[in-house]
Write an enzyme that holds these catalytic residues in place. Structure first.
Site, PDB file in Angstrom:
ATOM      1  N   ASP A  19       0.873  -1.261  -0.150  1.00  0.00           N
ATOM      2  CA  ASP A  19      -0.139  -0.043  -0.138  1.00  0.00           C
ATOM      3  C   ASP A  19       1.081   1.190   0.048  1.00  0.00           C
ATOM      4  O   ASP A  19       2.116   1.164  -0.209  1.00  0.00           O
ATOM      5  CB  ASP A  19      -0.884  -0.121   1.198  1.00  0.00           C
ATOM      6  N   CYS A  75       3.574  -2.648   4.057  1.00  0.00           N
ATOM      7  CA  CYS A  75       2.610  -1.592   4.386  1.00  0.00           C
ATOM      8  C   CYS A  75       3.392  -0.810   5.279  1.00  0.00           C
ATOM      9  O   CYS A  75       4.641  -0.888   5.402  1.00  0.00           O
ATOM     10  CB  CYS A  75       1.212  -1.911   5.053  1.00  0.00           C
ATOM     11  N   THR A  77       3.604  -0.721   8.357  1.00  0.00           N
ATOM     12  CA  THR A  77       4.284  -1.497   9.679  1.00  0.00           C
ATOM     13  C   THR A  77       4.540  -3.178   9.159  1.00  0.00           C
ATOM     14  O   THR A  77       5.393  -3.808  10.070  1.00  0.00           O
ATOM     15  CB  THR A  77       3.375  -1.699  10.995  1.00  0.00           C
ATOM     16  N   HIS A 108      11.739 -21.718  11.293  1.00  0.00           N
ATOM     17  CA  HIS A 108      10.566 -22.376  12.304  1.00  0.00           C
ATOM     18  C   HIS A 108       9.125 -22.399  11.545  1.00  0.00           C
ATOM     19  O   HIS A 108       8.682 -23.475  11.730  1.00  0.00           O
ATOM     20  CB  HIS A 108      10.492 -21.709  13.656  1.00  0.00           C
ATOM     21  N   HIS A 143       9.310 -28.365  13.953  1.00  0.00           N
ATOM     22  CA  HIS A 143       8.520 -27.232  13.490  1.00  0.00           C
ATOM     23  C   HIS A 143       7.643 -27.648  12.573  1.00  0.00           C
ATOM     24  O   HIS A 143       6.579 -26.959  12.082  1.00  0.00           O
ATOM     25  CB  HIS A 143       9.676 -26.411  12.723  1.00  0.00           C
TER      26      HIS A 143
END
Ligand code: RB5
Length: 372
Positions: A19, A75, A77, A108, A143
């Site tokens: 974005d 974006c 964050t 992981h 995992h």
């Protein structure tokens, strides 16, 4: 190892999207993949504000549909795009605004979508983060057990985004085991018939999980106690002839008081549209929870027509119960009856040119009744 991964990375297709908040990182991402992978750019192309869920959904779907192996989302964050991407089936998206998160996110969590924030990191940090992600192998082992648990949550409660009704895929090991046997072309008619009943029973056991209970008093041979009984719930099962018949007894074994309706449909050879030739439903169908039964949800034409008929007779609370579905069939039913819950034991890949589900199990009616 690193060289090998890099060589494989060259053949990869990566979907990227951002974005306005992540736009500042995008050209660094494009540059990183130059010569390593083919980039599918899902936008945006300018810094004009947009809603990140739109871009994140399109990018995540590109990965989940197999059109790209991995995705990178940006974006402000990395948080908004990762929340959105994780709503898409098969996506493991994580915010990696540092090298260590990218490394561990791969080893992981086997992240297939990496998310970064243009307001958290600078373009210069992109290269080492993406490098750590691509060059680190998934460790597997414990995992793998953990990410399989995540996949199991997703498969057993999978709902398509933005719709009213649910599409629930049963991931119970017993159901999956039995589906595997009925898929096998060498399974006998007798065994096939028994297993279809068993799977239908197991599915209804889960579907009725939320039936309401009322407390009653009973006396055991030892002492009086409070027990629980179903709150007068009325159910009806409605098999679509003929293959739906194969599921009825398995359900009646668990819910012996359910009423049974029948719907017969044939396909008009010219229009290919389903045409009703028989319909008999319980008179009080409007008051009942109704399970329409059809083992194979292929094009969705007859299931949609059957649900329409039940509605015409006054049915309101309708669920569709199928063993194996094709995405095309689900889309069709949801398009016509978006409020209907669809319960399936397996979601297959596609339909072939003859309208058979691939891999499917062939013609359920023929296999149930031995007519081929
Ligand atoms: C947009 O202003 C911002 O909210 C978005 O880029 C992102 O940070 C959301 O998580």
């Amino acid at each position: 190892m690193i060289l090998k991964d890099r060589r494989e990375a060259r053949k990869m297709i990566v979907a990227i999207g951002c974005d306005h908040g992540g736009f500042v990182l995008k050209s660094a991402v494009g540059k990183f993949f130059e010569g390593r992978a083919e980039v599918l750019d899902l936008g945006v192309l300018t810094e004009t504000p947009v809603d990140y869920p739109d871009i994140a959904l399109a990018t995540a779907r590109t990965v989940s549909d197999g059109k790209a192996e991995i995705g990178v989302l940006m974006c402000g964050t990395g948080i908004g795009v990762s929340i959105t991407a994780n709503k898409v089936r098969g996506i493991r998206a994580g915010v990696c605004n540092d090298v260590e998160s990218a490394r561990l996110g791969k080893s992981h969590n086997n992240l297939n979508v990496l998310c970064m924030g243009g307001r958290v990191i600078s373009p210069g940090q992109v290269e080492p983060i993406l490098g750590a992600w691509l060059d680190t192998p998934f460790e597997g082992g414990r995992h793998l057990v953990r990410i399989n648990k995540i996949a199991a949550i997703e498969s057993s409660t999978f709902s398509m985004e933005g719709e009213e009704g649910r599409v629930v895929v049963f991931n119970h090991p017993l159901v999956q085991h039995k589906i595997g046997i009925i898929r096998d072309k060498n399974t006998s008619v007798k065994e096939f018939r028994e297993l279809v009943q068993e799977i239908a029973g197991l599915m209804v056991y889960e579907i009725t999980r939320n039936l309401s209970l009322t407390e009653i008093r009973v006396e055991t041979p030892v002492a009086p106690t409070t027990a629980r009984t179903l709150t007068g719930k009325k159910l009806a099962v409605v098999p679509v002839l003929r293959a739906g018949l194969g599921m009825v007894d398995g359900i009646l074994q668990l819910i012996p008081n359910a009423k049974v309706g029948h719907i017969g449909l044939y396909r008009n050879p010219e229009t290919l549209e389903p045409v009703e030739y028989y319909c008999k439903l319980p008179q009080d169908i409007g008051e009942r929870d109704i399970f329409v039964l059809d083992p194979m949800l292929a094009t969705g034409g007859s299931a949609s027509a059957a649900i329409s008929l039940v509605k015409k007779w006054g049915g309101q609370k309708i669920s569709l119960v199928c063993l194996i579905a094709a995405p095309e069939g689900i889309e069709k039913v949801r398009g016509v009856h978006p409020e209907v819950d669809i319960f399936i034991a397996a979601l297959d890949n596609r339909l072939n040119d003859h309208g058979y589900i691939v891999p499917g199990l062939g013609d359920a009616g023929d296999r149930l009744f031995g007519t081929k």
